[in-house]
Design a protein around this motif. Structure first.
Motif, PDB file in Angstrom:
ATOM      1  N   LEU A 133       0.817  -1.215   0.000  1.00 43.74           N
ATOM      2  CA  LEU A 133       0.000   0.000   0.000  1.00 43.74           C
ATOM      3  C   LEU A 133       0.847   1.258   0.000  1.00 43.74           C
ATOM      4  CD1 LEU A 133      -2.744  -0.974   2.600  1.00 43.74           C
ATOM      5  CD2 LEU A 133      -2.960  -0.916   0.104  1.00 43.74           C
ATOM      6  N   ASP A 134       2.136   1.125   0.076  1.00 36.89           N
ATOM      7  CA  ASP A 134       3.020   2.285   0.154  1.00 36.89           C
ATOM      8  C   ASP A 134       2.631   3.193   1.309  1.00 36.89           C
ATOM      9  OD1 ASP A 134       4.488   1.417  -1.953  1.00 36.89           O
ATOM     10  OD2 ASP A 134       3.458   2.636  -3.454  1.00 36.89           O
ATOM     11  N   VAL A 135       2.347   2.571   2.460  1.00 37.76           N
ATOM     12  CA  VAL A 135       1.931   3.316   3.653  1.00 37.76           C
ATOM     13  C   VAL A 135       2.966   3.107   4.750  1.00 37.76           C
ATOM     14  CG1 VAL A 135       0.191   3.534   5.465  1.00 37.76           C
ATOM     15  CG2 VAL A 135      -0.509   3.184   3.087  1.00 37.76           C
ATOM     16  N   VAL A 136       3.312   4.179   5.451  1.00 34.45           N
ATOM     17  CA  VAL A 136       4.258   4.140   6.559  1.00 34.45           C
ATOM     18  C   VAL A 136       3.515   4.474   7.846  1.00 34.45           C
ATOM     19  CG1 VAL A 136       6.346   5.124   7.538  1.00 34.45           C
ATOM     20  CG2 VAL A 136       6.157   4.817   5.055  1.00 34.45           C
ATOM     21  N   LEU A 137       3.587   3.542   8.834  1.00 39.28           N
ATOM     22  CA  LEU A 137       3.008   3.815  10.148  1.00 39.28           C
ATOM     23  C   LEU A 137       4.097   4.389  11.057  1.00 39.28           C
ATOM     24  CD1 LEU A 137       0.860   0.597  10.725  1.00 39.28           C
ATOM     25  CD2 LEU A 137       0.196   2.751   9.659  1.00 39.28           C
ATOM     26  N   TRP A 138       3.706   5.302  11.912  1.00 38.73           N
ATOM     27  CA  TRP A 138       4.683   5.910  12.801  1.00 38.73           C
ATOM     28  C   TRP A 138       4.044   6.239  14.142  1.00 38.73           C
ATOM     29  CZ3 TRP A 138       2.684  10.596  13.945  1.00 38.73           C
ATOM     30  CH2 TRP A 138       1.864  11.208  12.973  1.00 38.73           C
ATOM     31  N   ASP A 139       4.888   6.315  15.125  1.00 44.83           N
ATOM     32  CA  ASP A 139       4.427   6.635  16.487  1.00 44.83           C
ATOM     33  C   ASP A 139       5.485   7.542  17.117  1.00 44.83           C
ATOM     34  OD1 ASP A 139       3.397   6.804  18.992  1.00 44.83           O
ATOM     35  OD2 ASP A 139       3.250   4.648  19.334  1.00 44.83           O
ATOM     36  N   VAL A 140       5.049   8.708  17.542  1.00 47.36           N
ATOM     37  CA  VAL A 140       5.949   9.681  18.164  1.00 47.36           C
ATOM     38  C   VAL A 140       5.531   9.845  19.625  1.00 47.36           C
ATOM     39  CG1 VAL A 140       6.777  12.056  18.156  1.00 47.36           C
ATOM     40  CG2 VAL A 140       6.317  10.890  15.988  1.00 47.36           C
ATOM     41  N   SER A 141       6.488   9.628  20.529  1.00 53.97           N
ATOM     42  CA  SER A 141       6.210   9.748  21.963  1.00 53.97           C
ATOM     43  C   SER A 141       7.056  10.871  22.546  1.00 53.97           C
ATOM     44  CB  SER A 141       6.504   8.429  22.684  1.00 53.97           C
ATOM     45  OG  SER A 141       6.312   8.568  24.067  1.00 53.97           O
TER      46      SER A 141
ATOM     47  N   PRO B  95      11.822   8.283  20.760  1.00 53.04           N
ATOM     48  CA  PRO B  95      10.459   8.755  20.537  1.00 53.04           C
ATOM     49  C   PRO B  95       9.880   8.408  19.171  1.00 53.04           C
ATOM     50  CG  PRO B  95      12.017  10.542  20.241  1.00 53.04           C
ATOM     51  CD  PRO B  95      12.814   9.359  20.704  1.00 53.04           C
ATOM     52  N   TYR B  96      10.676   7.931  18.251  1.00 55.36           N
ATOM     53  CA  TYR B  96      10.214   7.789  16.880  1.00 55.36           C
ATOM     54  C   TYR B  96      10.204   6.318  16.487  1.00 55.36           C
ATOM     55  CZ  TYR B  96       9.239  10.109  12.431  1.00 55.36           C
ATOM     56  OH  TYR B  96       8.637  10.599  11.315  1.00 55.36           O
TER      57      TYR B  96
ATOM     58  N   VAL C 121      -2.608  12.595  11.027  1.00 58.73           N
ATOM     59  CA  VAL C 121      -2.076  12.699  12.381  1.00 58.73           C
ATOM     60  C   VAL C 121      -3.214  12.551  13.397  1.00 58.73           C
ATOM     61  CG1 VAL C 121      -0.753  14.121  13.984  1.00 58.73           C
ATOM     62  CG2 VAL C 121      -0.297  14.255  11.512  1.00 58.73           C
ATOM     63  N   HIS C 122      -3.004  11.608  14.386  1.00 58.47           N
ATOM     64  CA  HIS C 122      -3.971  11.397  15.460  1.00 58.47           C
ATOM     65  C   HIS C 122      -3.235  11.569  16.801  1.00 58.47           C
ATOM     66  CE1 HIS C 122      -6.921   9.808  12.615  1.00 58.47           C
ATOM     67  NE2 HIS C 122      -5.876   9.215  12.040  1.00 58.47           N
ATOM     68  N   ILE C 123      -3.786  12.335  17.684  1.00 60.89           N
ATOM     69  CA  ILE C 123      -3.167  12.656  18.968  1.00 60.89           C
ATOM     70  C   ILE C 123      -3.356  11.488  19.947  1.00 60.89           C
ATOM     71  CG2 ILE C 123      -3.130  14.283  20.883  1.00 60.89           C
ATOM     72  CD1 ILE C 123      -2.201  15.392  18.179  1.00 60.89           C
ATOM     73  N   THR C 124      -2.285  11.157  20.717  1.00 57.83           N
ATOM     74  CA  THR C 124      -2.389  10.156  21.782  1.00 57.83           C
ATOM     75  C   THR C 124      -2.294  10.870  23.136  1.00 57.83           C
ATOM     76  OG1 THR C 124       0.015   9.790  21.651  1.00 57.83           O
ATOM     77  CG2 THR C 124      -1.385   8.323  20.386  1.00 57.83           C
ATOM     78  N   ARG C 125      -3.105  10.422  24.056  1.00 55.79           N
ATOM     79  CA  ARG C 125      -3.171  11.052  25.370  1.00 55.79           C
ATOM     80  C   ARG C 125      -2.951  10.010  26.454  1.00 55.79           C
ATOM     81  NH1 ARG C 125      -5.535  16.125  24.928  1.00 55.79           N
ATOM     82  NH2 ARG C 125      -6.482  16.551  22.864  1.00 55.79           N
TER      83      ARG C 125
ATOM     84  N   SER D 168       1.860  11.420  19.286  1.00 54.21           N
ATOM     85  CA  SER D 168       0.950  11.298  18.141  1.00 54.21           C
ATOM     86  C   SER D 168       1.327  10.060  17.358  1.00 54.21           C
ATOM     87  CB  SER D 168       1.030  12.542  17.253  1.00 54.21           C
ATOM     88  OG  SER D 168       2.332  12.671  16.690  1.00 54.21           O
ATOM     89  N   ARG D 169       0.371   9.573  16.658  1.00 51.81           N
ATOM     90  CA  ARG D 169       0.614   8.437  15.785  1.00 51.81           C
ATOM     91  C   ARG D 169      -0.251   8.597  14.546  1.00 51.81           C
ATOM     92  NH1 ARG D 169      -1.771   3.983  19.840  1.00 51.81           N
ATOM     93  NH2 ARG D 169       0.271   4.545  20.711  1.00 51.81           N
ATOM     94  N   GLY D 170       0.103   7.876  13.506  1.00 51.13           N
ATOM     95  CA  GLY D 170      -0.669   7.992  12.274  1.00 51.13           C
ATOM     96  C   GLY D 170       0.018   7.276  11.143  1.00 51.13           C
ATOM     97  N   PHE D 171      -0.341   7.641   9.956  1.00 52.90           N
ATOM     98  CA  PHE D 171       0.262   7.012   8.788  1.00 52.90           C
ATOM     99  C   PHE D 171       0.511   8.075   7.730  1.00 52.90           C
ATOM    100  CE2 PHE D 171      -4.295   6.776   8.245  1.00 52.90           C
ATOM    101  CZ  PHE D 171      -4.501   7.134   6.917  1.00 52.90           C
ATOM    102  N   SER D 172       1.479   7.790   6.865  1.00 53.29           N
ATOM    103  CA  SER D 172       1.869   8.717   5.807  1.00 53.29           C
ATOM    104  C   SER D 172       1.942   7.970   4.493  1.00 53.29           C
ATOM    105  CB  SER D 172       3.233   9.353   6.119  1.00 53.29           C
ATOM    106  OG  SER D 172       3.189  10.065   7.338  1.00 53.29           O
ATOM    107  N   ARG D 173       1.738   8.726   3.392  1.00 53.55           N
ATOM    108  CA  ARG D 173       1.779   8.101   2.062  1.00 53.55           C
ATOM    109  C   ARG D 173       2.022   9.175   1.012  1.00 53.55           C
ATOM    110  NH1 ARG D 173      -3.604   8.314  -0.274  1.00 53.55           N
ATOM    111  NH2 ARG D 173      -5.025   9.367   1.167  1.00 53.55           N
ATOM    112  N   VAL D 174       2.455   8.714  -0.171  1.00 47.42           N
ATOM    113  CA  VAL D 174       2.634   9.604  -1.319  1.00 47.42           C
ATOM    114  C   VAL D 174       1.273   9.828  -1.972  1.00 47.42           C
ATOM    115  CG1 VAL D 174       3.738   9.895  -3.566  1.00 47.42           C
ATOM    116  CG2 VAL D 174       4.991   8.817  -1.696  1.00 47.42           C
TER     117      VAL D 174
END
Length: 837
Positions: A159-167, A173-174, A242-246, A255-261
């Motif tokens: 799917l050419d999708v990258v999942l990521w999680d930033v703390s 954190p990455y 981008v989705h906020i984590t609490r 925050s966590r989410g996914f990125s794509r071209v």
């Protein structure tokens, strides 16, 4: 391997010492060390495809020594190693743990047999049960988890999708999962570095990214699109969801989410935006509707409109959007008889996607026509385009002005401008249509010519003559049956085509009606009334002719017969048509002759005062394959009858231009002239074509001359002026032929920018009798107006001498040369050139 063996021996001695000392803590330490060493062993097993498990023999020796020397701790050793196998199963799967448990089974068996033979069955059973449990249960679950993780990573990669999680709080954190290296061309280590991503953002999009950071600080989910630089230096559009984590206390922890071209999506969005801007700006009304119920054509609802549609319909967008299409435009879909059918067709296009075009009339919107005037209709051209999802686009274009212009143009093409009657073209079209209709057996045609109309023009002027013709046309129109076609052929000549099925008796009745209509004098001015009379010729098919072409010719013959005999009307009689057979042969062959190139030009040279050939007049001849050379006085009249003037003129002009090109190529700079008839000059389309041919020939300026008679210039001043100016603009010289026999005004000569006057031969003949005043006056007048003068009809050399003395510029006639074929003209020019040399 030696190092690992050394550590295994040390551990075994330590365990022995601690066991002797009853310090069970040493056993625990030993087991922990063994677990750590075998973790590395398990990794090796994975890397080597499982064969590395065979190097587990140092641990196996340690287990054997343990089992032999510490029989009391055998249960603990087996339990600890079973737990270790569980760890290996979780970390590396059942294949690795199966191999490892098999390797370790040998020292366990030896140790149990040597150190604890009494309980060897129970101990070994426990070892086998726990090993199998680790293999079958824990290892299987670990394998499934690994497989799921692999499928998940493959899916992300596809799917050419990258999942990521930033703390915010973690040391690392990455976290990244997905084909980030493939998508960007940059290594994973680069992306894990703090702030590295910001370095890749396009400079023009930095502000947008900074704005998204503010959303992140406010704890708001958001979508961010920007351009990202790849390893090759190119930029692509990138999107972060981008989705906020609490935390438990509601505080933002990351925050966590996914990125794509999204390069293709952005290109499509830009295209859609540009298309939307285009639709908003086009001058056509555009409406988008949706078919809510596929079974109900009246469920079409308007979804959007562009500004041009609001202007076209005199409604605001708020009045249209959301409304049923039929209710929004009742004048087109409810009040109109064809409205429901049109609505059904539009609904069908929405269902099938099949496009179509339609044109219809609607009343002008209220308020667009001044009070007290007729509420005129508007003509709308509608293009219906089926869209996806039961949608349809309607493109409206008001073409009222264009339709009216086309109707007016068609009327002008078939209507006489002076009288409003049908013209010769429409009459010929109607006759041709009758000729193709086999069911029509009887047709009667009348040709009417007014008596002494030339006297009216000469005595009272053309303006009064035009009024006279208009009043006569009104009389004829009132007197004749409504189903008959009344046409003006030109000048004072009219034609009446009675309704199909009419007989000779109907023609005679129409002739009596014409005569009766002219009994009362005609008022052409408040102080002037004139008495009109006419000569009528009658011909009927099949009584007098077998074809419609012959019908018109024979009606014309009958008219001249009536005029010669002084009768009001005459029927066609063969004895009055002395050349009927020859005329019919020529009429039948004329169209073929024009297309097959039988009509040719002969050229009569024109010389200057010194006798040098400076021009030639092209005179049309018919080289008939059976009748030989036919002169124009025999077939020019048939050209008008057969409506062949247009192709004949184009043939003549093309040949003249070709002759001029040939002469110029040989070094002769003389010009060539051709004649146009009055009807040719009034044919705007023909004049445009002639002008285009002259321009395309790319000859030197004024290499071609058009000769016109004075009567042509006065026939229809507006049309003639436009035609003459169009020819002059194309580089054509204008010459007035037979000058002196008409009444051309000096103003008209100046306005039309005439280049040459050709003195009529009547005045040239007077020179032989010593009467030179008229010729002298014409020459002086022409020179004062900046025109050249040509004397035509010169038949004696003595006349040439007189013309030279009077200052005449050019001469033409039999005394100089007779008309000759083009090759003879070329020979004459070459001979003259050799003489001068």
């Amino acid at each position: 391997m030696v190092v690992r063996l050394f550590f295994a021996v040390i551990i075994s001695i330590t365990v022995l010492f601690l066991d002797i000392a009853r310090f069970h803590t040493g056993l625990v330490v030993t087991c922990v060390v063994l677990v750590g060493m075998n973790a590395a062993l398990a990794r090796m097993a994975v890397d080597r495809g499982g064969l590395g498990v065979l190097s587990a023999w140092p641990e196996a020796i340690a287990i054997g020594v343990w089992a032999a020397l510490l029989p009391d701790q055998m249960w603990a050793a087996v339990t600890i190693f079973a737990g270790y196998f569980a760890y290996v199963a979780i970390a590396f799967g059942r294949r690795v743990v199966a191999l490892m448990s098999g390797v370790c089974l040998v020292p366990i068996v030896i140790g149990v047999v040597v150190g604890h033979p009494a309980q060897q069955g129970a101990i070994l059973s426990l070892y086998v049960v726990m090993s199998l449990s680790a293999i079958l249960l824990i290892g299987h679950a670990a394998d499934e988890a690994t497989e799921v993780r692999g499928d998940f990573e493959a899916m992300l990669d596809a799917l050419d999708v990258v999942l990521w999680d930033v703390s915010i709080d973690k040391d690392e954190p990455y976290t990244l999962v997905g084909p980030i290296e493939r998508l960007t061309g940059l290594p994973l280590e680069f992306h894990r570095r703090q702030g590295s991503w910001y370095e890749l953002v396009h400079p023009d999009d930095v502000a947008r990214v900074d704005g998204a950071q503010e959303s992140l600080e406010r704890g708001e989910d958001h979508v961010l699109r920007y351009r990202l630089r790849l390893a090759d230096g190119n930029f692509v559009w990138w999107q972060d969801d981008v989705h906020i984590t609490r935390g438990a206390d509601g505080r933002v922890i990351g925050s966590r989410g996914f990125s794509r071209v999204v390069e293709d999506e952005m290109r499509n969005l830009l295209t859609v935006a540009q298309f939307t801007d285009f639709v908003e700006a086009v001058p056509f009304g555009v409406l988008i509707a949706e078919l809510i119920d596929p079974a109900d054509h009246r469920s079409l609802e308007i979804r959007s409109v562009n500004p041009s549609l609001c202007v076209l319909s005199h409604r605001e967008a708020s009045e249209l959007v959301g409304q049923p299409l039929a209710a929004a435009y009742p004048e087109a879909f409810i009040d109109s008889p064809e409205g429901d059918s049109l609505l059904r067709s539009i609904a069908s296009a929405a269902r099938s996607g099949v496009d179509f075009d339609v044109q219809f009339d609607v009343p002008a919107p209220i308020g667009t026509v001044p009070i007290g005037t007729v509420q005129e209709s508007r003509t709308i051209a509608l293009r219906v385009v089926g869209l996806q999802g039961a949608g349809v686009a309607l493109v409206f274009d008001e073409i009222t002005a264009r339709v009216r212009a086309e109707v007016a143009l068609a009327q002008r093409a078939t209507t006489d401008a002076l009288t409003g009657l049908a013209n010769r073209s429409l009459l010929l079209d109607r006759l041709e249509a009758i000729g193709h209709e086999p069911s029509i057996q009887h047709v009667t045609l009348l040709v009417v010519d007014l008596d002494r109309f030339k006297d009216v023009n000469d005595t009272f002027g053309h303006e009064r003559g035009d009024v006279f013709l208009q009043k006569v046309a009104d009389r004829f129109r009132t007197a004749l049956p409504a189903e008959s076609l009344l046409a003006r052929l030109g000048g004072d000549e009219f034609a009446i085509l009675l309704a199909p099925g009419s007989t000779i008796a109907d023609g005679i009745a129409a002739a009596h009606a014409i005569e009766a209509s002219l009994v009362e004098p005609i008022a052409v001015a408040p102080w002037l009334t004139l008495q009109a009379s006419a000569s009528v010729g009658i011909a009927s098919m099949p009584d007098h002719a077998d074809t419609v072409d012959a019908l018109l010719v024979r009606a014309d013959v009958a008219m001249y017969s009536a005029k010669r005999s002084g009768l009001r009307y005459a029927l066609y009689e063969p004895q009055n048509d002395r050349s009927s057979v020859r005329r019919m042969v020529l009429l039948g062959d004329l169209r073929r002759a024009i297309s097959s190139g039988e009509l040719v030009l002969h050229y009569q040279p024109v010389v200057d005062r010194d006798g040098v050939i400076v021009g030639a007049e092209g005179l049309v001849r018919w080289q008939h394959p059976e009748l030989g050379l036919v002169f124009p006085d025999e077939f020019i009249e048939l050209v008008e009858v057969g409506s062949l003037s247009h192709p004949l003129v184009l043939t003549v002009v093309r040949q003249a231009l070709q002759q001029a090109r040939t002469l110029h190529a040989m070094g002769f700079t003389m010009g060539v002239s051709v004649n146009l008839t009055p009807r040719d000059l009034c044919d705007a389309e023909l004049i445009r074509t002639v002008a285009q041919l002259v321009e395309e020939a790319r000859l030197p300026h004024h290499s071609i001359t058009v000769e016109l008679t004075e009567r042509q210039l006065l026939a229809d001043t507006a049309a003639v002026t436009a035609s003459v100016l169009a020819l002059h603009t194309a580089g054509v010289r204008i010459a007035i032929d037979d000058f002196g026999t008409g009444s051309t005004s000096l103003y008209l000569l100046r306005r039309l920018e005439v280049d040459e006057l050709k003195i009529d031969r009547v005045f040239i003949d007077d020179l032989r009798n010593g009467h030179d005043s008229v010729v002298r006056s014409i020459i002086e007048l022409a020179h004062d107006l900046g025109m050249s003068v040509t004397a035509e009809g010169v038949e004696e050399m003595s006349v040439c001498d007189q013309l030279r003395e009077l200052g005449c510029d050019r001469m033409q006639g039999f005394a100089i040369a007779r008309p000759m074929p083009p090759e003879r003209l070329t020979e004459l020019l070459m001979a003259a050139e050799r003489t001068l040399a």
